[in-house]
Design a protein around this motif. Structure first.
Motif, mmCIF file in Angstrom:
data_model
loop_
_atom_site.group_PDB
_atom_site.id
_atom_site.type_symbol
_atom_site.label_atom_id
_atom_site.label_comp_id
_atom_site.label_asym_id
_atom_site.label_seq_id
_atom_site.Cartn_x
_atom_site.Cartn_y
_atom_site.Cartn_z
ATOM 1 N N TYR A 76 -3.011 -46.557 -20.126
ATOM 2 C CA TYR A 76 -4.370 -46.190 -19.423
ATOM 3 C C TYR A 76 -5.626 -46.619 -19.878
ATOM 4 O O TYR A 76 -5.473 -47.197 -20.904
ATOM 5 N N ILE A 77 -6.706 -46.506 -19.280
ATOM 6 C CA ILE A 77 -8.102 -46.915 -19.597
ATOM 7 C C ILE A 77 -8.763 -45.872 -19.929
ATOM 8 O O ILE A 77 -9.009 -44.848 -19.104
ATOM 9 N N PHE A 78 -9.379 -45.425 -21.263
ATOM 10 C CA PHE A 78 -10.163 -44.590 -21.356
ATOM 11 C C PHE A 78 -11.767 -44.769 -21.296
ATOM 12 O O PHE A 78 -12.078 -45.726 -21.768
ATOM 13 N N GLU A 79 -12.319 -43.819 -20.621
ATOM 14 C CA GLU A 79 -13.916 -44.181 -20.137
ATOM 15 C C GLU A 79 -14.682 -43.109 -20.349
ATOM 16 O O GLU A 79 -14.165 -41.878 -20.128
ATOM 17 N N VAL A 80 -15.809 -43.114 -20.844
ATOM 18 C CA VAL A 80 -16.657 -42.058 -21.174
ATOM 19 C C VAL A 80 -18.144 -42.326 -20.325
ATOM 20 O O VAL A 80 -18.433 -43.662 -20.260
ATOM 21 N N SER A 81 -18.277 -41.489 -19.388
ATOM 22 C CA SER A 81 -19.688 -41.755 -18.564
ATOM 23 C C SER A 81 -20.280 -40.379 -18.563
ATOM 24 O O SER A 81 -20.050 -39.230 -18.659
ATOM 25 N N SER A 82 -21.495 -40.730 -17.891
ATOM 26 C CA SER A 82 -22.507 -39.952 -17.566
ATOM 27 C C SER A 82 -21.674 -39.326 -16.206
ATOM 28 O O SER A 82 -21.411 -40.179 -15.232
ATOM 29 N N PRO A 83 -22.203 -37.994 -15.918
ATOM 30 C CA PRO A 83 -21.600 -37.562 -14.420
ATOM 31 C C PRO A 83 -22.488 -37.986 -13.411
ATOM 32 O O PRO A 83 -21.820 -37.782 -12.322
ATOM 33 N N GLY A 84 -23.796 -38.477 -13.547
ATOM 34 C CA GLY A 84 -24.556 -38.810 -12.429
ATOM 35 C C GLY A 84 -25.150 -37.831 -11.736
ATOM 36 O O GLY A 84 -24.914 -36.649 -11.919
ATOM 37 N N LEU A 85 -26.131 -38.398 -10.724
ATOM 38 C CA LEU A 85 -26.918 -37.268 -10.068
ATOM 39 C C LEU A 85 -26.204 -36.505 -9.171
ATOM 40 O O LEU A 85 -26.375 -35.329 -8.898
ATOM 41 N N GLY A 86 -25.174 -37.173 -8.475
ATOM 42 C CA GLY A 86 -24.380 -36.452 -7.400
ATOM 43 C C GLY A 86 -23.066 -35.779 -7.823
ATOM 44 O O GLY A 86 -22.444 -35.575 -7.107
ATOM 45 N N ARG A 87 -22.783 -35.523 -9.122
ATOM 46 C CA ARG A 87 -21.707 -34.688 -9.380
ATOM 47 C C ARG A 87 -21.651 -33.313 -8.775
ATOM 48 O O ARG A 87 -22.613 -32.692 -8.359
ATOM 49 N N PRO A 88 -20.270 -33.345 -8.536
ATOM 50 C CA PRO A 88 -19.821 -32.019 -7.860
ATOM 51 C C PRO A 88 -19.889 -30.745 -8.636
ATOM 52 O O PRO A 88 -19.896 -31.025 -9.910
ATOM 53 N N LEU A 89 -20.110 -29.507 -8.114
ATOM 54 C CA LEU A 89 -20.157 -28.446 -9.105
ATOM 55 C C LEU A 89 -18.520 -27.996 -9.163
ATOM 56 O O LEU A 89 -17.935 -27.912 -7.934
ATOM 57 N N LYS A 90 -18.192 -27.849 -10.063
ATOM 58 C CA LYS A 90 -16.796 -27.635 -10.365
ATOM 59 C C LYS A 90 -16.569 -26.047 -11.027
ATOM 60 O O LYS A 90 -15.905 -25.366 -10.863
ATOM 61 N N LYS A 91 -17.179 -26.159 -12.129
ATOM 62 C CA LYS A 91 -16.922 -25.070 -13.061
ATOM 63 C C LYS A 91 -18.235 -23.921 -13.002
ATOM 64 O O LYS A 91 -19.319 -24.440 -12.570
ATOM 65 N N GLU A 92 -17.987 -22.742 -13.693
ATOM 66 C CA GLU A 92 -19.016 -21.852 -13.599
ATOM 67 C C GLU A 92 -20.416 -22.413 -13.838
ATOM 68 O O GLU A 92 -21.293 -22.099 -13.591
ATOM 69 N N LYS A 93 -20.236 -22.965 -15.187
ATOM 70 C CA LYS A 93 -21.667 -23.207 -15.733
ATOM 71 C C LYS A 93 -22.272 -24.384 -14.971
ATOM 72 O O LYS A 93 -23.501 -24.409 -14.880
ATOM 73 N N ASP A 94 -21.379 -24.998 -13.820
ATOM 74 C CA ASP A 94 -22.250 -25.827 -12.854
ATOM 75 C C ASP A 94 -22.822 -24.985 -11.907
ATOM 76 O O ASP A 94 -24.182 -25.340 -11.553
ATOM 77 N N TYR A 95 -22.452 -23.869 -11.559
ATOM 78 C CA TYR A 95 -22.964 -23.080 -10.584
ATOM 79 C C TYR A 95 -24.124 -22.311 -11.303
ATOM 80 O O TYR A 95 -25.134 -22.138 -10.580
ATOM 81 N N ILE A 96 -24.087 -22.000 -12.486
ATOM 82 C CA ILE A 96 -25.085 -21.223 -13.149
ATOM 83 C C ILE A 96 -26.495 -22.172 -13.438
ATOM 84 O O ILE A 96 -27.494 -21.699 -12.727
ATOM 85 N N ARG A 97 -25.920 -23.499 -13.868
ATOM 86 C CA ARG A 97 -27.230 -24.254 -14.053
ATOM 87 C C ARG A 97 -27.884 -24.652 -12.544
ATOM 88 O O ARG A 97 -29.070 -24.852 -12.392
ATOM 89 N N SER A 98 -27.121 -24.646 -11.378
ATOM 90 C CA SER A 98 -27.487 -24.978 -10.052
ATOM 91 C C SER A 98 -28.224 -23.748 -9.358
ATOM 92 O O SER A 98 -28.585 -23.930 -8.137
ATOM 93 N N MET A 99 -28.345 -22.442 -9.899
ATOM 94 C CA MET A 99 -28.802 -21.318 -9.177
ATOM 95 C C MET A 99 -30.322 -21.574 -8.622
ATOM 96 O O MET A 99 -31.000 -22.003 -9.357
#
Length: 155
Positions: A76-99
């Motif tokens: 496999y290839i391991f990559e580390v990246s910024s999630p970018g502006l258009g990242r999807p909301l997946k986890k509870e912390k994403d929803y909390i941050r986006s309220m």
């Protein structure tokens, strides 16, 4: 647990102490096949945004840990990246941050003859997401109906 879920979970467990050390946030980990190659990706963030140097520092440390642990069977290839502006909301912390912020929702099937909706995120539960549209109407979606939810951006 599927092999993918095991790989993602074990990678996340290795990354979390590094995230604390560097003062970064682990946004997501994914193990996916693209174009015939397997990719193990870590998406990281921090206040003010992630830089290429931040990604490189985490990747160097993680490559050593992944080599030591050696739990991924395929190459496999391991990559580390910024999630970018258009990242999807997946986890509870994403929803909390986006309220209160505008989100874009795309549904699998048409609702009132549309599959795309935009509005301020008002509420969420384990099963639902509620937005307030520009005309003040509240709409509640079942999460299983949502193909994509992410922050909306006006360019």
């Amino acid at each position: 647990m599927s092999k993918r879920e095991i790989y993602e979970s074990r990678t996340e467990a290795l990354l979390l102490p590094l995230m604390e050390e560097f003062g970064f946030e682990l946004v997501d980990v994914e193990y996916v096949k693209e174009g015939g190659s397997w990719y193990l990706r870590a998406y990281i963030d921090k206040e003010g945004g992630i830089t290429v140097n931040d990604c490189e520092a985490v990747a160097r440390r993680m490559n050593d840990l992944l080599d030591e642990e050696d739990f991924v069977e395929e190459s496999y290839i391991f990559e580390v990246s910024s999630p970018g502006l258009g990242r999807p909301l997946k986890k509870e912390k994403d929803y909390i941050r986006s309220m209160g912020k505008d989100v874009e929702i795309r549904t699998y099937r048409a609702i009132n003859r549309s599959k795309e909706f935009t509005g301020a995120l008002k509420a969420y539960t384990d099963d639902t997401v509620t937005i307030e549209t520009g005309d003040g109407e509240e709409m509640t979606f079942q999460k299983k109906e949502i193909a994509l939810i992410r922050l909306a951006f006006d360019f």
